[in-house]
Design a protein around this motif. Structure first.
Motif, PDB file in Angstrom:
ATOM      1  N   HIS A  24       0.827  -1.205   0.000  1.00  0.00           N
ATOM      2  CA  HIS A  24       0.000   0.000   0.000  1.00  0.00           C
ATOM      3  C   HIS A  24       0.862   1.257   0.000  1.00  0.00           C
ATOM      4  O   HIS A  24       0.571   2.218  -0.715  1.00  0.00           O
ATOM      5  N   LYS A  25       1.903   1.275   0.810  1.00  0.00           N
ATOM      6  CA  LYS A  25       2.795   2.440   0.833  1.00  0.00           C
ATOM      7  C   LYS A  25       3.396   2.686  -0.547  1.00  0.00           C
ATOM      8  O   LYS A  25       3.473   3.828  -1.018  1.00  0.00           O
ATOM      9  N   ILE A  26       3.830   1.618  -1.188  1.00  0.00           N
ATOM     10  CA  ILE A  26       4.416   1.750  -2.524  1.00  0.00           C
ATOM     11  C   ILE A  26       3.393   2.320  -3.493  1.00  0.00           C
ATOM     12  O   ILE A  26       3.693   3.235  -4.279  1.00  0.00           O
ATOM     13  N   ALA A  27       2.169   1.807  -3.450  1.00  0.00           N
ATOM     14  CA  ALA A  27       1.118   2.264  -4.364  1.00  0.00           C
ATOM     15  C   ALA A  27       0.818   3.743  -4.153  1.00  0.00           C
ATOM     16  O   ALA A  27       0.689   4.514  -5.116  1.00  0.00           O
ATOM     17  N   TYR A  28       0.692   4.161  -2.895  1.00  0.00           N
ATOM     18  CA  TYR A  28       0.372   5.569  -2.605  1.00  0.00           C
ATOM     19  C   TYR A  28       1.488   6.493  -3.055  1.00  0.00           C
ATOM     20  O   TYR A  28       1.248   7.492  -3.759  1.00  0.00           O
ATOM     21  N   LEU A  29       2.718   6.194  -2.669  1.00  0.00           N
ATOM     22  CA  LEU A  29       3.832   7.080  -3.006  1.00  0.00           C
ATOM     23  C   LEU A  29       4.101   7.099  -4.513  1.00  0.00           C
ATOM     24  O   LEU A  29       4.487   8.131  -5.073  1.00  0.00           O
ATOM     25  N   THR A  30       3.874   5.963  -5.166  1.00  0.00           N
ATOM     26  CA  THR A  30       4.019   5.926  -6.626  1.00  0.00           C
ATOM     27  C   THR A  30       2.974   6.814  -7.289  1.00  0.00           C
ATOM     28  O   THR A  30       3.271   7.546  -8.244  1.00  0.00           O
ATOM     29  N   GLN A  31       1.746   6.761  -6.786  1.00  0.00           N
ATOM     30  CA  GLN A  31       0.689   7.610  -7.339  1.00  0.00           C
ATOM     31  C   GLN A  31       1.034   9.089  -7.172  1.00  0.00           C
ATOM     32  O   GLN A  31       0.854   9.892  -8.096  1.00  0.00           O
ATOM     33  N   VAL A  32       1.507   9.458  -5.994  1.00  0.00           N
ATOM     34  CA  VAL A  32       1.895  10.850  -5.752  1.00  0.00           C
ATOM     35  C   VAL A  32       3.022  11.258  -6.692  1.00  0.00           C
ATOM     36  O   VAL A  32       2.983  12.332  -7.309  1.00  0.00           O
ATOM     37  N   ARG A  33       4.012  10.408  -6.812  1.00  0.00           N
ATOM     38  CA  ARG A  33       5.155  10.716  -7.680  1.00  0.00           C
ATOM     39  C   ARG A  33       4.728  10.898  -9.127  1.00  0.00           C
ATOM     40  O   ARG A  33       5.156  11.848  -9.799  1.00  0.00           O
ATOM     41  N   ASP A  34       3.856  10.024  -9.615  1.00  0.00           N
ATOM     42  CA  ASP A  34       3.501  10.035 -11.031  1.00  0.00           C
ATOM     43  C   ASP A  34       2.425  11.057 -11.383  1.00  0.00           C
ATOM     44  O   ASP A  34       2.472  11.673 -12.450  1.00  0.00           O
ATOM     45  N   THR A  35       1.433  11.245 -10.511  1.00  0.00           N
ATOM     46  CA  THR A  35       0.337  12.163 -10.832  1.00  0.00           C
ATOM     47  C   THR A  35       0.625  13.599 -10.435  1.00  0.00           C
ATOM     48  O   THR A  35       0.155  14.527 -11.094  1.00  0.00           O
ATOM     49  N   ALA A  36       1.369  13.791  -9.357  1.00  0.00           N
ATOM     50  CA  ALA A  36       1.683  15.148  -8.905  1.00  0.00           C
ATOM     51  C   ALA A  36       3.112  15.553  -9.251  1.00  0.00           C
ATOM     52  O   ALA A  36       3.548  16.648  -8.886  1.00  0.00           O
ATOM     53  N   SER A  37       3.846  14.673  -9.941  1.00  0.00           N
ATOM     54  CA  SER A  37       5.220  14.953 -10.367  1.00  0.00           C
ATOM     55  C   SER A  37       6.105  15.353  -9.186  1.00  0.00           C
ATOM     56  O   SER A  37       6.852  16.329  -9.246  1.00  0.00           O
ATOM     57  N   ILE A  38       6.001  14.580  -8.104  1.00  0.00           N
ATOM     58  CA  ILE A  38       6.827  14.809  -6.919  1.00  0.00           C
ATOM     59  C   ILE A  38       8.104  13.972  -7.034  1.00  0.00           C
ATOM     60  O   ILE A  38       8.049  12.798  -7.397  1.00  0.00           O
ATOM     61  N   GLU A  39       9.241  14.577  -6.722  1.00  0.00           N
ATOM     62  CA  GLU A  39      10.509  13.855  -6.724  1.00  0.00           C
ATOM     63  C   GLU A  39      10.916  13.555  -5.281  1.00  0.00           C
ATOM     64  O   GLU A  39      11.205  14.459  -4.503  1.00  0.00           O
ATOM     65  N   PHE A  40      10.928  12.277  -4.930  1.00  0.00           N
ATOM     66  CA  PHE A  40      11.360  11.884  -3.597  1.00  0.00           C
ATOM     67  C   PHE A  40      12.879  11.746  -3.588  1.00  0.00           C
ATOM     68  O   PHE A  40      13.432  10.889  -4.279  1.00  0.00           O
ATOM     69  N   VAL A  41      13.534  12.580  -2.817  1.00  0.00           N
ATOM     70  CA  VAL A  41      14.997  12.621  -2.847  1.00  0.00           C
ATOM     71  C   VAL A  41      15.634  11.877  -1.682  1.00  0.00           C
ATOM     72  O   VAL A  41      16.825  11.557  -1.734  1.00  0.00           O
ATOM     73  N   ALA A  42      14.877  11.624  -0.620  1.00  0.00           N
ATOM     74  CA  ALA A  42      15.417  10.916   0.536  1.00  0.00           C
ATOM     75  C   ALA A  42      14.274  10.302   1.317  1.00  0.00           C
ATOM     76  O   ALA A  42      13.114  10.711   1.174  1.00  0.00           O
ATOM     77  N   ALA A  43      14.589   9.313   2.151  1.00  0.00           N
ATOM     78  CA  ALA A  43      13.539   8.628   2.900  1.00  0.00           C
ATOM     79  C   ALA A  43      14.110   8.038   4.180  1.00  0.00           C
ATOM     80  O   ALA A  43      15.277   7.635   4.238  1.00  0.00           O
ATOM     81  N   TYR A  44      13.255   7.986   5.205  1.00  0.00           N
ATOM     82  CA  TYR A  44      13.632   7.447   6.509  1.00  0.00           C
ATOM     83  C   TYR A  44      12.591   6.437   6.956  1.00  0.00           C
ATOM     84  O   TYR A  44      11.399   6.588   6.680  1.00  0.00           O
ATOM     85  N   GLY A  45      13.027   5.424   7.681  1.00  0.00           N
ATOM     86  CA  GLY A  45      12.100   4.447   8.214  1.00  0.00           C
ATOM     87  C   GLY A  45      12.824   3.315   8.902  1.00  0.00           C
ATOM     88  O   GLY A  45      14.043   3.372   9.134  1.00  0.00           O
ATOM     89  N   GLY A  46      12.069   2.257   9.220  1.00  0.00           N
ATOM     90  CA  GLY A  46      12.660   1.069   9.798  1.00  0.00           C
ATOM     91  C   GLY A  46      13.213   0.161   8.718  1.00  0.00           C
ATOM     92  O   GLY A  46      13.132   0.460   7.520  1.00  0.00           O
ATOM     93  N   ALA A  47      13.757  -0.961   9.142  1.00  0.00           N
ATOM     94  CA  ALA A  47      14.387  -1.877   8.187  1.00  0.00           C
ATOM     95  C   ALA A  47      13.412  -2.345   7.117  1.00  0.00           C
ATOM     96  O   ALA A  47      13.772  -2.475   5.943  1.00  0.00           O
ATOM     97  N   LYS A  48      12.150  -2.593   7.494  1.00  0.00           N
ATOM     98  CA  LYS A  48      11.171  -3.086   6.529  1.00  0.00           C
ATOM     99  C   LYS A  48      10.757  -2.010   5.522  1.00  0.00           C
ATOM    100  O   LYS A  48      10.249  -2.340   4.449  1.00  0.00           O
TER     101      LYS A  48
END
Length: 251
Positions: A151-175
């Motif tokens: 689900h996270k992948i689907a949401y962030l992919t949609q944001v990236r592709d439809t709103a033309s957002i460039e994700f330059v860095a990310a933080y989280g746990g190992a998973k």
């Protein structure tokens, strides 16, 4: 009914108007802002009203430039030391707020994501607000999912592709590292907080932050160049205490 006559967001004044959105078979609604009510860059309050019982849902509409650069934070994996951010006041990782503010002050749009169900939206937003995190987009899972990372992948992919957002860095746990790898976020800017092992092929190259958000890492972020396509200026200083944020649309 969608009402956007809130008087103005951080992008300026808003034309007062009301309209009825389209509803699908699952009760989810979509709404297109009329051409004569187009808004400038910024964040705007939106209120959705159910006429049958007068219940309301408040959200914020983000309008940003195409190509805006953003940083993603998995809420549980990045910030909380305890298992739940919906407890009385779970402990927060040292330096978390300073880190997010460092990215925000450089002009990067902040995304807070979680696999938690959307019914916890208010609790999560209140927790972030209480600790004075900078203003950003908050997204939780709209329904129970057997594969929360998909689900996270689907949401962030949609944001990236439809709103033309460039994700330059990310933080989280190992998973979360596998989520960011699927989005082609550079491994050198994928930061795994307090990792145990990084032996999965999706984790290869991810940067472990075994010491948490220490002063050196925050200093490194502060020394980075500003975002080439920055977020609206008001987001560089405002905190989540101004309200909740959920929706994103590019101009």
């Amino acid at each position: 009914v969608v009402d956007w006559n809130g008087g103005g967001g951080c992008g300026g004044s808003m034309p007062g108007a009301k309209a009825r959105p389209a509803e699908d078979a699952h009760g989810r609604v979509t709404f297109e802002i009329p051409a004569d009510a187009q808004l400038g860059l910024g964040v705007y309050p939106v209120k959705m009203l159910v006429r049958g019982d007068n219940s309301v849902a408040d959200l914020s509409l983000f309008i940003v430039n195409p190509g805006s650069q953003a940083v993603v934070f998995a809420i549980d994996g990045s910030f909380a030391k305890s298992l739940s951010v919906t407890g009385a006041d779970p402990k927060m990782r040292e330096g978390a707020v300073d880190l997010v503010r460092a990215w925000s002050h450089k002009g990067f749009l902040v995304f807070y994501v979680s696999a938690r169900p959307d019914v916890q939206q208010t609790d999560v937003a209140h927790w972030l607000t209480k600790h004075n995190f900078p203003y950003g987009v908050i997204h939780l899972c709209p329904k129970m999912s057997m594969d929360v990372f998909k689900h996270k992948i689907a949401y962030l992919t949609q944001v990236r592709d439809t709103a033309s957002i460039e994700f330059v860095a990310a933080y989280g746990g190992a998973k979360d590292a596998s989520v960011y790898a699927a989005l082609d976020i550079p491994a050198s800017k994928t930061f795994v907080v307090a990792p145990t092992k990084l032996n999965n092929k999706n984790f290869k190259g991810a940067v472990p932050l075994s010491g948490g958000f220490d002063r050196e890492h925050i200093k490194w972020v502060s020394a980075l160049p500003n975002a080439t396509v920055p977020a609206p200026e008001c987001l560089m200083t405002d905190s989540l205490s101004r309200g909740r944020a959920k929706s994103t649309r590019s101009t």
